[in-house]
Every structure is written in structure tokens, then in C-alpha cells.
Design an enzyme around this catalytic site. Structure first.
Site, PDB file in Angstrom:
ATOM      1  N   GLY A 123     -12.463  56.380  38.973  1.00  0.00           N
ATOM      2  CA  GLY A 123     -12.028  55.767  37.724  1.00  0.00           C
ATOM      3  C   GLY A 123     -11.305  54.445  37.955  1.00  0.00           C
ATOM      4  O   GLY A 123     -11.350  53.538  37.103  1.00  0.00           O
ATOM      5  N   ALA A 162      -9.175  59.000  38.379  1.00  0.00           N
ATOM      6  CA  ALA A 162      -8.679  59.934  37.365  1.00  0.00           C
ATOM      7  C   ALA A 162      -7.554  60.798  37.941  1.00  0.00           C
ATOM      8  O   ALA A 162      -7.510  61.050  39.134  1.00  0.00           O
ATOM      9  CB  ALA A 162      -9.815  60.832  36.910  1.00  0.00           C
ATOM     10  N   GLU A 211     -13.903  51.932  38.246  1.00  0.00           N
ATOM     11  CA  GLU A 211     -14.478  51.704  36.912  1.00  0.00           C
ATOM     12  C   GLU A 211     -13.581  50.793  36.080  1.00  0.00           C
ATOM     13  O   GLU A 211     -14.064  49.937  35.332  1.00  0.00           O
ATOM     14  CB  GLU A 211     -14.705  53.042  36.205  1.00  0.00           C
ATOM     15  CG  GLU A 211     -15.818  53.827  36.873  1.00  0.00           C
ATOM     16  CD  GLU A 211     -16.060  55.176  36.242  1.00  0.00           C
ATOM     17  OE1 GLU A 211     -15.135  56.011  36.297  1.00  0.00           O
ATOM     18  OE2 GLU A 211     -17.149  55.398  35.688  1.00  0.00           O
ATOM     19  N   GLU A 269     -16.846  60.834  43.070  1.00  0.00           N
ATOM     20  CA  GLU A 269     -17.011  61.910  42.069  1.00  0.00           C
ATOM     21  C   GLU A 269     -17.959  63.019  42.498  1.00  0.00           C
ATOM     22  O   GLU A 269     -17.730  64.192  42.214  1.00  0.00           O
ATOM     23  CB  GLU A 269     -17.510  61.317  40.735  1.00  0.00           C
ATOM     24  CG  GLU A 269     -16.459  60.563  39.945  1.00  0.00           C
ATOM     25  CD  GLU A 269     -16.278  59.113  40.380  1.00  0.00           C
ATOM     26  OE1 GLU A 269     -16.820  58.740  41.441  1.00  0.00           O
ATOM     27  OE2 GLU A 269     -15.594  58.362  39.673  1.00  0.00           O
TER      28      GLU A 269
END
Ligand SMILES: NC(=O)c1ccc[n+]([C@@H]2O[C@H](COP(=O)([O-])OP(=O)(O)OC[C@H]3O[C@@H](n4cnc5c(N)ncnc54)[C@H](O)[C@@H]3O)[C@@H](O)[C@H]2O)c1
Length: 707
Positions: A103, A62, A106, A126
Site C-alpha cells: 500500500g 497496509a 501504491e 501482497e
């Protein structure tokens, strides 16, 4: 600016993310991935799709700058992008090299297949920001690597090379060659099979005794989490993968949203950004010239000099360690040897590595041994006359262009610079004890310090694994200057009715690693006594801290003498309350004609914290610190301030500066508590009146010195 390159070649659509430096998944990049996917799906000539990044990063995850505004949640939201990749009717292959984290990982899990370079870095970091993966990671990852491995990775935030997963369903191919070539070959294989797709969400989560495992894991994660919420919430989310994909995702989303707004995660994110910001100094840029530092000399082989020498040896930089007397030099070198031998005996490093590092430190008594050093760091006694003689000698022997640094804690770096004919090459490098362990380095930018000297120090700090914060010149710089009123409040509270253990316990319950009295016993009570005596001499009207002085008059210097604010059993570090100290406190209360009162823990915590905050506001106002978040970094990395509270300035801003000012005025009404220190700083009053926080305080133009 385009953030994704699109091309087709022999039936394959290549979507190459190009958002340097690390392909952070900004809103623009998320939208571009989705557009590229749509374009590939609409093109009948495209049979397979490859999603790739750069050599440095598939994607680091992210774009956490977007957390603050709304862009993080803006459409398309990352979970939707992952779902779209997974739902594609044509096979999507992730070609992974470099960082593939959070992310980014992911996104790769949303793809149907993954090929990776063996050295690609895989992680879910995270938890370090008080979060959990929020785009399906907690649900898809266990389906590929199993419940246990997924849990370990997500709870620890650890980074592992892709090679670790060779042979697991996480990667279809692990290659030591180019990931793009491997993806091309893999697409050809899919072509022979008629381009099948395989969706991770359809796979089962495997574990022979899942419930028992989770039960067991809960106990160990609780212990390892040390009060942080995110690791346990991560366990809850990963555990939910056993309830089916849709239910699991709903749990993940709920937990993620809750953590995003939690004070803990906000504080951890603040700390992360604060450290990054600290490296940015107005007037310096990537283009500022830096000097090469290949060899270093350290003057003084005492507590600090020895630790500083080891810091450089640990980074592979040769050090000459200089002393005035043979005996002190022998002692210093013996301590260094003992440290490395101990590290090897404890298995912390290989014996040959310990020998190699110790071998990088060369002892010397003759100052001419420093003649070739690119940087000389002085760590002799805290006495201006001694510093003067050292710097005058260094000025004579050091080569042209060498940087001359002082590790002084309290003395005037401008005055020290003036002892030389090259003040532009002088600055402060204030290491913290033990110097080879503590992360913080205050870099003191003196009045004449040249920009390139400052820039060199900042880049060197990174090389030796330190977090540098720039400070202007004032007594105590940022950290120790704030500690002064903090320690004063701690001592005043003893006079008013608290015990050292009550004060320590209250602030440790707030989260500090150590309360003021335990910390002083560790650092050596003689150090603050020495400073206090200097302050008494400089300001004859200054209030005497009789309790602390009497503790020192008895030679109770702390752990090193076995007696201090507490007593210590030989070889142990447990702080045991001592009636001798209670008696001194009692006598001083009587001498002051004070009736002891019970001080609530809340008052103890607020007085200690707001004493820090008020001094910090002055430091900011004077331009000694460049920004409020730098002050937070100092306290988080050098003073044991609880990271889940974000630092003193972040904490005060969250409490509300208006409330902080009101509390200070209450304390000022207690005449005993206020030896003139509770007058709120101008900046604090201004921000409070405007309903603002320290985040809104303008970044200061550094005033290099206070005077
Ligand atoms: N101890 C701490 O926690 C700490 C933390 C940060 C900074 N400092 C600063 O670091 C400096 C050193 O502190 P320390 O605790 O290591 O002191 P220390 O007394 O342990 O060591 C000082 C060493 O300097 C040597 N020395 C004295 N004069 C010398 C000279 N002319 N030439 C060469 N060597 C000489 C002494 O023999 C001694 O070994 C001080 O300025 C202190 O304020 C100390």
C-alpha cells in the site's frame, strides 16, 4: 497522537508521515494524509506538495492489524487516498526512502512524481498473504514499468532496491543523497515548468505482444504458484490493465475483495501474525537484559551437531565443535566440508564464502576448548547418562555466565539442568533436522531457566535466522509430543486396512509436504523405535506397535539404509512400495484377527489431524505452549503442515471445534482406533460447547514443566 507532520516552506507543503515504526497505513494515517492534502490545496501560497516518510520507511503498506476489524475499509479507504493525491491540481511528489511496499508503494504511485533514495526497498508483497495490491497497484505499476516487470514484481512479491528502476518512468530522480533534498530540487524544476501534473492513470500500458506474453506468463505462473491462488489472480488483475484504467481498477477491486475472504489468504495472514506473536513471551520485554553471544561451542559432531555448527557459522559466529572420539570428529568435520563444497559447486555460495564459513568451525576433543564459549549446545546421544556426564563436565569448565543448552528431543530438561550447579543458565534449544536448513527452533524454558537466558535465546534465534517458539518441559515438547498420537493413528490404520502409501497420499493431498511414513523413512525409523522402546519400558501396558517394530527389527531404518516403509533405489529418494512391508502388515492383521476394511481418505486425514489437535489442546491446557498460534507456527515451520491451511489449530477452528469433537467421538466408537486417545481434551470440549475457537483460548501462563 499525531501521525503526520505538516509544514510549509518556500511554496512547498511537506506532509511527513510519522507513524512509527514503518508508517503502516492505519486509518488515522490515511485520514491525516487526506487532511494534509486538503490543507495544502486550500493554501494559495502552496504551489507543490511533498509526501514523505521516515528514513526507515516511506510506508511499509497496509496496517494489517486492521484486516480483522472494520478499520481497513473505513473511510478514507486507501484507494480513495491514492485517487485524491492523483486528482490534486497541484503537483504531488513522493519522497521515498526505506521501505516502500504494498500500500505504501501504491500511495507513491498515486503521486504525480517520485524521487527515491537508491537503496529504498520497493516491493508488492501482497501475494505472500494470499492477496493482490488493492489500491490501484496492479493498474498504475504496469503503466510506469511495463507489463512484464510489473507482473514479475507483483507475482513474486520480491523486494528490489529503487536503483533497479533508475532511468524508468517509475522514478523521476534516484539519489544516493537525501530524498527530501532531491524532492526540493525537483519541485524547483517543476516551478520553472509552471507546476505541471502528470497522472499515472493517463499513461498507456506498453507491451509489443501483450496477449502472447500473458498467455506465456500464465503457464509459468501456474507452475510457480504451487496451487496457491493469489499469483494467478494477480496475473489476471495486471492483465486487466490492458482493458483501460477504469475497467482494470474494477477487476482489481473484485479480485482483491474475493481474496480477502478466501480461506487461503486468511490462513496465510494467520501464519504471519502467529510468527510475530511467537516472539512475545509474558515476563520478557525489550528491556529484559540479554547476554552477549560472541562464540559458541557445540558438543557432538553427529547429524545434529554438524548442522547446528553450520547454522552459527552461516551467521558469522565462530564455533568450537567438540567430540568424544577422533574418528567421530573427523567424520563430522568431513561432512561439514562436503556440505560447503557442494553448496559452492552448485553455485549456492561463492567458493571463498564456503571456505570462510567452514573456517569458522574449529574441531576439538578436549572439553576445555569450550571454556571461553558464551553458549554451549549439547547434541550427543539421546541417553540421559551420556547427557549427565557431558553436563557435569561443562559445569566444571564453562565460564561464569555461559548459557548451557541441550538439543534433546525427548529427555527431561529439568533433570539435565540439575546435573549442573547452575540450572538458571540451562535451557533446551531443540533444533530440527537438517539443523542448518529447518527454520523452527523450540526454545525449552525449564523450571529454573532465568528470564535473561530465555531472552538471549530468543534474540539469538533471530540472529541465526530461526523462528523460535517457547515450550515448557514435557516429553517431546510441543512438536514431537503431538507427533506421537499422530503416528499412532497412522500405524493403527495400517492394521485396520490402509497401506503406507494410501495414508501418505491422503495427507499429502491435504497439503502436507510428506506423509507420516515417508517422513519417518527420511528422519530414520530407528529414532521413533528408540523412543517407542523407552515408552514400552516406562509403561508396560502400552499397546505394542508390532508392524513398526518389525520393520525396524529388519534394519529397515529408512532412506539411509535404502529400505524402510518403502524401498529406495541407490542415490534416489523416490519411495517405492515394497511387498515385504505389505506382508508384515498382512501377518499382523491376521495375528490381531482383523478383517481389513477400506478406509476412506477423509477418515485418514481427519484421524491424523485430530490426533494432532487433541494433543495440542492438552499442551495448551497444561501451559506447555503459550498460545494456540505458537502450535501452528511449530507445525508450519517444522513439520511440513500446509501453510494455506494455517496450522492444525487454525484449521480445526475453521472446521468448527464442535465438529472436531463430534468426529473424535465417532473415532472413539471404533474400539480399534482408540487405545484411549480419543477422549477430547477438556479445553477442546469447553471451547466447542461455547461455540468458540482456539483463537479465543486464553494465552497460557507458562507452566514450565508438566510434572
Ligand atoms: N536426528 C534428529 O532428527 C534430531 C532432531 C532433533 C534433536 N535431536 C537430538 O539431538 C541429539 C543428537 O542427535 P543426532 O541425531 O545428532 O545423533 P548422532 O548419533 O548423529 O550424533 C551424536 C554424536 O555425539 C557424539 N558423542 C557421544 N557422546 C559424546 C560425548 N560424551 N562427548 C562428545 N561427543 C559425544 C557421538 O560421537 C556422535 O557423533 C540427541 O539428543 C537427539 O535426540 C535429533
Amino acid at each position: 497522537m499525531t501521525v503526520l507532520r505538516y509544514k510549509t516552506d518556500s511554496g512547498i507543503a511537506w506532509l511527513t508521515m510519522d507513524n512509527p515504526p514503518l508508517n503502516a497505513l492505519s486509518h488515522a494515517l490515511r485520514a491525516a494524509v487526506l487532511n494534509g492534502l486538503d490543507r495544502a490545496l486550500a493554501d494559495p501560497k502552496v504551489k507543490a506538495i511533498v509526501l514523505a516518510g521516515s528514513e526507515r520507511a516511506f510506508s511499509s503498506g497496509a496496517d494489517i492489524k486492521e484486516f480483522a476489524g472494520g478499520a481497513f475499509y473505513a473511510d478514507p479507504f486507501l484507494p480513495a487516498v491514492c485517487d485524491a493525491l492523483e486528482a490534486a491540481p497541484k503537483p504531488v511528489i513522493a519522497a521515498i526512502s526505506g521501505a516502500c511496499m504494498g500500500g505504501g508503494l501504491e500511495l507513491a504511485l498515486g503521486c504525480h512524481y517520485r524521487v527515491a533514495r537508491a537503496d529504498a526497498k520497493i516491493a508488492f508483497p501482497e501475494v505472500k498473504l494470499g492477496l493482490i495490491p488493492g489500491a490501484g497497484g496492479t493498474q498504475r505499476f504496469p503503466r510506469l514499468v511495463g507489463l512484464e516487470t510489473a507482473l514479475n514484481m507483483i507475482v513474486s512479491g520480491a523486494t528490489v532496491p529503487a536503483a533497479t528502476f533508475k532511468g524508468s518512468p517509475l522514478f523521476d530522480v534516484v539519489t544516493t543523497e537525501s530524498a527530501a533534498d532531491a524532492a526540493r530540487e525537483f519541485a524547483a524544476k517543476l516551478a520553472r515548468q509552471g507546476y505541471p501534473v502528470r497522472r499515472v492513470r493517463d499513461l498507456p500500458v506498453k507491451h509489443p505482444q501483450a496477449e502472447a506474453f500473458l498467455q506465456f506468463a500464465r503457464t509459468s505462473v501456474t507452475a510457480a504458484a504451487r496451487g496457491f491462488a493469489a499469483p494467478l489472480r494477480a496475473l489476471e488483475a495486471v492483465g486487466a490493465s490492458l482493458t483501460g484504467y477504469a475497467a482494470g481498477i474494477a477487476t482489481e477491486q473484485k479480485i482483491f475483495s474475493e481474496l480477502m475472504v478466501s480461506p487461503e489468504s486468511q490462513a496465510l495472514r494467520h501464519a504471519f501474525f502467529a510468527e510475530r506473536a511467537a516472539g512475545k513471551v509474558p515476563g520478557l520485554s525489550d528491556k529484559t537484559r540479554t547476554r552477549d553471544i560472541a562464540t559458541v561451542a557445540v558438543v557432538g559432531a553427529g547429524t545434529m551437531g554438524g548442522g547446528i555448527a553450520m547454522t552459527f557459522a552461516n551467521a558469522g559466529i565462530p564455533v568450537t565443535l567438540l567430540e568424544a572420539k577422533q574418528e567421530a570428529l573427523d567424520r563430522g568435520i568431513a561432512n561439514i566440508r562436503k556440505f560447503y563444497e557442494g553448496a559452492a559447486a552448485k553455485g549456492k555460495m561463492k567458493p571463498e564464502e564456503a571456505t570462510r564459513r567452514a573456517g569458522l568451525i574449529t574441531p576439538a576433543l578436549d572439553f576445555t576448548a569450550a571454556a571461553r564459549a558464551d553458549l554451549v549446545i549439547e547434541a550427543v546421544f539421546e541417553d540421559l547418562a551420556v547427557k549427565k556426564s557431558v553436563f557435569q563436565q561443562l559445569d566444571k569448565i564453562a565460564k561464569k555466565g555461559a548459557i548451557l543448552a541441550t538439543n534433546t528431543s525427548t529427555l527431561d530438561v529439568d533433570a539435565i539442568a540439575r546435573f549442573t550447579k547452575r540450572p538458571g543458565d540451562v535451557l533446551g534449544l531443540h533444533f530440527f533436522s537438517p539443523a542448518n536448513v529447518m527454520r523452527l527452533l523450540e526454545v525449552v524454558n525449564a523450571a529454573k531457566t532465568r528470564p535473561e537466558v530465555l531472552a538471549t535465546a530468543l534474540s539469538l534465534a533471530r540472529r541465526i535466522g530461526k523462528t523460535a517458539v517457547v515450550s515448557g518441559v514435557c516429553d517431546g515438547f510441543i512438536g514431537n509430543r503431538m507427533l506421537d498420537p499422530y503416528a499412532q493413528q497412522a500405524l493403527l490404520m495400517l492394521e485396520e486396512g490402509a497401506s503406507p502409501q494410501q495414508v501418505d497420499r491422503a495427507i499429502e493431498k491435504f497439503g502436507f509436504a510428506m506423509g507420516p511414513f515417508r517422513m519417518s523413512d527420511l528422519a530414520g525409523n530407528d529414532i521413533s523405535w528408540h523412543i517407542r522402546k523407552r515408552h514400552y519400558a516406562e509403561h508396560p501396558k502400552l499397546r505394542r506397535m508390532r508392524i513398526a517394530d518389525r520393520v525396524c527389527e529388519l534394519g529397515r531404518f529408512g532412506q539411509k539404509t535404502g529400505l524402510g516403509w518403502y524401498r529406495y533405489e541407490p542415490g534416489k529418494r523416490d519411495a517405492i512400495p515394497d511387498p515385504v512391508v505389505d506382508q508384515i502388515i498382512d501377518e499382523e492383521r491376521k495375528a490381531l484377527k482383523l478383517t481389513p476394511r477400506k478406509i476412506p481418505d477423509e477418515e485418514i486425514v481427519d484421524r491424523l489431524l485430530y490426533a494432532l489437535v487433541n494433543e495440542a489442546a492438552k499442551i495448551l491446557e497444561e501451559g506447555i505452549a503459550l498460545r494456540a498460534s505458537d502450535i501452528d507456527v511449530v507445525y508450519l515451520t517444522g513439520y511440513g503442515f500446509p501453510v494455506q491451511r494455517g496450522g492444525p489449530m487454525f484449521h480445526a477452528s475453521r472446521v468448527g471445534l464442535g465438529q472436531v469433537v463430534r468426529r473424535m467421538r465417532e473415532f472413539a466408537a471404533n474400539k480399534h482406533a482408540d487405545p484411549g486417545s480419543w477422549k477430547p481434551a477438556k479445553l477442546l470440549v469447553q471451547l466447542a460447547a461455547a461455540g468458540r475457537t482456539f483463537d479465543d483460548a486464553p494465552a497460557a501462563k507458562q507452566r514450565k514443566s508438566r510434572g
